[in-house]
Design an enzyme around this catalytic site. Sequence first.
Site, PDB file in Angstrom:
ATOM      1  N   ASP A   1       0.811  -1.229   0.000  1.00 41.78           N
ATOM      2  CA  ASP A   1       0.000   0.000   0.000  1.00 41.78           C
ATOM      3  C   ASP A   1       0.840   1.273   0.000  1.00 41.78           C
ATOM      4  O   ASP A   1       0.441   2.299   0.539  1.00 41.78           O
ATOM      5  CB  ASP A   1      -0.965   0.020   1.216  1.00 41.78           C
ATOM      6  CG  ASP A   1      -1.882  -1.189   1.222  1.00 41.78           C
ATOM      7  OD1 ASP A   1      -2.214  -1.673   0.137  1.00 41.78           O
ATOM      8  OD2 ASP A   1      -2.245  -1.643   2.326  1.00 41.78           O
TER       9      ASP A   1
ATOM     10  N   HIS B   1      -4.763  -1.887  -5.703  1.00 44.70           N
ATOM     11  CA  HIS B   1      -3.995  -0.759  -6.225  1.00 44.70           C
ATOM     12  C   HIS B   1      -4.962   0.325  -6.692  1.00 44.70           C
ATOM     13  O   HIS B   1      -5.783   0.102  -7.578  1.00 44.70           O
ATOM     14  CB  HIS B   1      -3.097  -1.215  -7.380  1.00 44.70           C
ATOM     15  CG  HIS B   1      -2.093  -2.257  -6.961  1.00 44.70           C
ATOM     16  ND1 HIS B   1      -1.326  -2.976  -7.838  1.00 44.70           N
ATOM     17  CD2 HIS B   1      -1.733  -2.691  -5.724  1.00 44.70           C
ATOM     18  CE1 HIS B   1      -0.532  -3.801  -7.163  1.00 44.70           C
ATOM     19  NE2 HIS B   1      -0.767  -3.657  -5.883  1.00 44.70           N
TER      20      HIS B   1
HETATM   21  P1  GDP Z   1      -0.755   0.227  -3.532  1.00 39.37           P
HETATM   22  O1  GDP Z   1      -1.318  -1.050  -3.025  1.00 39.37           O
HETATM   23  O2  GDP Z   1       0.711   0.342  -3.287  1.00 39.37           O
HETATM   24  O3  GDP Z   1      -1.120   0.512  -4.951  1.00 39.37           O
HETATM   25  O4  GDP Z   1      -1.434   1.376  -2.645  1.00 39.37           O
HETATM   26  P2  GDP Z   1      -3.010   1.497  -2.288  1.00 39.37           P
HETATM   27  O5  GDP Z   1      -3.722   1.987  -3.489  1.00 39.37           O
HETATM   28  O6  GDP Z   1      -3.498   0.262  -1.635  1.00 39.37           O
HETATM   29  O7  GDP Z   1      -2.943   2.579  -1.129  1.00 39.37           O
HETATM   30  C1  GDP Z   1      -2.414   3.842  -1.345  1.00 39.37           C
HETATM   31  C2  GDP Z   1      -3.497   4.884  -0.997  1.00 39.37           C
HETATM   32  O8  GDP Z   1      -2.928   6.169  -0.985  1.00 39.37           O
HETATM   33  C3  GDP Z   1      -4.609   4.948  -2.045  1.00 39.37           C
HETATM   34  O9  GDP Z   1      -5.797   5.274  -1.405  1.00 39.37           O
HETATM   35  C4  GDP Z   1      -4.162   6.081  -2.961  1.00 39.37           C
HETATM   36  O10 GDP Z   1      -5.235   6.715  -3.645  1.00 39.37           O
HETATM   37  C5  GDP Z   1      -3.532   7.002  -1.969  1.00 39.37           C
HETATM   38  N1  GDP Z   1      -2.434   7.839  -2.479  1.00 39.37           N
HETATM   39  C6  GDP Z   1      -1.424   7.501  -3.313  1.00 39.37           C
HETATM   40  N2  GDP Z   1      -0.553   8.533  -3.445  1.00 39.37           N
HETATM   41  C7  GDP Z   1      -1.040   9.532  -2.674  1.00 39.37           C
HETATM   42  C8  GDP Z   1      -0.568  10.840  -2.355  1.00 39.37           C
HETATM   43  O11 GDP Z   1       0.474  11.288  -2.806  1.00 39.37           O
HETATM   44  N3  GDP Z   1      -1.341  11.586  -1.510  1.00 39.37           N
HETATM   45  C9  GDP Z   1      -2.497  11.119  -0.981  1.00 39.37           C
HETATM   46  N4  GDP Z   1      -3.179  11.908  -0.163  1.00 39.37           N
HETATM   47  N5  GDP Z   1      -2.958   9.882  -1.228  1.00 39.37           N
HETATM   48  C10 GDP Z   1      -2.235   9.095  -2.066  1.00 39.37           C
HETATM   49  P1  IMO Z   2      -0.827  -4.262  -2.157  1.00 39.81           P
HETATM   50  O1  IMO Z   2      -0.419  -4.820  -3.503  1.00 39.81           O
HETATM   51  C1  IMO Z   2      -0.986  -4.617   2.211  1.00 39.81           C
HETATM   52  C2  IMO Z   2      -0.649  -8.667   3.870  1.00 39.81           C
HETATM   53  C3  IMO Z   2      -1.935  -9.054   4.583  1.00 39.81           C
HETATM   54  C4  IMO Z   2      -1.384 -10.018   5.615  1.00 39.81           C
HETATM   55  C5  IMO Z   2      -0.272 -10.738   4.856  1.00 39.81           C
HETATM   56  C6  IMO Z   2      -0.708 -12.066   4.261  1.00 39.81           C
HETATM   57  O2  IMO Z   2      -2.141  -3.589  -2.173  1.00 39.81           O
HETATM   58  O3  IMO Z   2       0.277  -3.448  -1.575  1.00 39.81           O
HETATM   59  P2  IMO Z   2      -2.280 -12.783   2.266  1.00 39.81           P
HETATM   60  O4  IMO Z   2      -3.744 -12.523   2.034  1.00 39.81           O
HETATM   61  O5  IMO Z   2      -1.405 -12.279   1.167  1.00 39.81           O
HETATM   62  O6  IMO Z   2      -1.999 -14.216   2.603  1.00 39.81           O
HETATM   63  O7  IMO Z   2      -1.935 -11.943   3.593  1.00 39.81           O
HETATM   64  O8  IMO Z   2       0.105  -9.855   3.811  1.00 39.81           O
HETATM   65  N1  IMO Z   2      -0.850  -8.182   2.475  1.00 39.81           N
HETATM   66  C7  IMO Z   2      -0.929  -6.903   2.135  1.00 39.81           C
HETATM   67  N2  IMO Z   2      -0.906  -5.777   2.878  1.00 39.81           N
HETATM   68  N3  IMO Z   2      -1.051  -4.526   0.865  1.00 39.81           N
HETATM   69  C8  IMO Z   2      -1.050  -5.629   0.092  1.00 39.81           C
HETATM   70  O9  IMO Z   2      -1.036  -5.581  -1.254  1.00 39.81           O
HETATM   71  C9  IMO Z   2      -1.000  -6.896   0.724  1.00 39.81           C
HETATM   72  N4  IMO Z   2      -0.993  -8.172   0.276  1.00 39.81           N
HETATM   73  C10 IMO Z   2      -0.895  -8.954   1.360  1.00 39.81           C
HETATM   74  O10 IMO Z   2      -2.559  -7.943   5.174  1.00 39.81           O
HETATM   75  O11 IMO Z   2      -0.777  -9.301   6.662  1.00 39.81           O
HETATM   76 MG    MG Z   3      -2.845  -1.732  -1.797  1.00 40.90          MG
END
Ligand code: GDP
Ligand code: IMO
Ligand code: MG
Length: 439
Positions: free
Chosen positions: A27, A55
């Site tokens: 994340d 994502h």
């Molecule tokens: P990923 O799994 O690495 O793609 O990240 P996620 O999408 O799960 O979580 C990142 C969160 O941060 C999402 O809700 C994005 O919309 C948000 N986000 C990403 N970049 C920024 C930023 O620069 N500022 C803010 N405020 N939010 C961001």
């Molecule tokens: P993105 O791509 C955050 C974490 C889960 C748990 C551990 C194992 O959005 O960054 P699983 O379901 O994979 O067996 O869970 O890994 N986890 C993540 N945490 N972002 C993710 O993906 C994750 N993918 C798995 O929360 O702790």
């Molecule tokens: Mg994510």
Amino acid sequence: MKALGINFMQHRVIDIITAVVGAQFGDEGKGKIVDFLSENYDYVVRFNGGTNAGHTVVVNNEKFKFHLLPAGSLRVDHVILGNGMVIDPRSLLEEIEAIRKINRDLRITVSKKAHVVTDLHRLLDKAEEEKRGSMRIGTTFQGIGPAYEDKYARTGIRIEDLLNRQLIKEKLNIIIELKHDLIPDIDSSKLNELASSLLNMGKEIKEYMGDTESVLEDAYEQKRSILFEGANGTLLDIDYGMYPYVTSSNTMAGFLSCGSGFSFRKVENVIGVIKAYMSKVGGGPFPTEINGPEADRIRELGHEYGTTTGRPRRIGWLDIPLLKYSILLNDIDHLAITNVDTLGEMNEIKVCHDHEMIPNNANGKNNNNPDSGYKSFESWGKLEDVDKREILKEGFDAFPEELKIYLRYIENMTGRDIAIVSFGNNREYTVRKYDDLKI
Ligand code: GDP
Ligand code: IMO
Ligand code: MG
């Protein structure tokens, strides 16, 4: 060098191969950065994980959430789901239907060799977590672990098997034979139903099935630009993460070869995405974790709730030792930092530069003593719309001084350039440090 003359003219940027990986616990904002970069690429490739990934991409305030399709799907020509993934066919078909409304002509190749996540795997995920008791991992319940278990036990169902009713039934039977005690409610009528539904979905997926190794080799020969999108985060890597609080695949950049069939020797850039602070979903050590009002404020400002599960994310300060560990594991060339807008709103900002925890020792104690190993930074305040417009016009120079100090500190401590800064969740709020950087 096939058909060079013709294809060469169609490229947006010529001949770049880049990998984007999360350098923390997931994340980090990989989706946002991949979408931003994908403007310059022809192909985007996922090589690990499944629907545990979430994502997020925000364009003109509209939110797109990707679980299986790469976040680059909004604007590239061709996306690839590699063999290193575990794919729930139902989720895949739903995402394909959704993306068709936005990028109608997107070409999609799903590796025939990727493994299938079925309803059984989701049930097993829950059952296994219960059995773990106090050692529960806090998985996303997406069936990820059990699907990889079957893969490595050599009893897994692969995407190409979805075209063969007999094979699906035989393999489901083996899973039940081996794991009946964990899911005692599954009888043969349920298995027949599941087999039929998998077969039907297989028929729909057939047109996308392919051998990603040859699709990627052709793309390379034609000098197309290729972006690899890592899922999860480096500290969740099955080998190098904080075992056992990890996911069930390798998440580091090196796995892109095994997970897509494309040689690691051809990858030119590795970009590590970091959040300006840190977040974590699920159990396990988190050395810089904070609790209380500060954490709550970051969680609310940054909307830190899981994209896949909606769970509140644990929050902590940026951890330099763990970041250095990720840089080492992935051989990161450049960093992309997200959420600097969120962190700027905190009155006091801290970074941990020193703690005693051995990164891959899950039994290590958290070192939350703020007197040792933390450095404080002055806040740069809320970035107003007018500030953001100035940054878009002037680039890094327009950052508040306090933010520049923060970024420089990270660069000095890690020895890596921060090449991209994201300062809002919308696609447009992203700047590069150098215009001529070929990524
Ligand atoms: P990923 O799994 O690495 O793609 O990240 P996620 O999408 O799960 O979580 C990142 C969160 O941060 C999402 O809700 C994005 O919309 C948000 N986000 C990403 N970049 C920024 C930023 O620069 N500022 C803010 N405020 N939010 C961001
Ligand atoms: P993105 O791509 C955050 C974490 C889960 C748990 C551990 C194992 O959005 O960054 P699983 O379901 O994979 O067996 O869970 O890994 N986890 C993540 N945490 N972002 C993710 O993906 C994750 N993918 C798995 O929360 O702790
Ligand atoms: Mg994510």
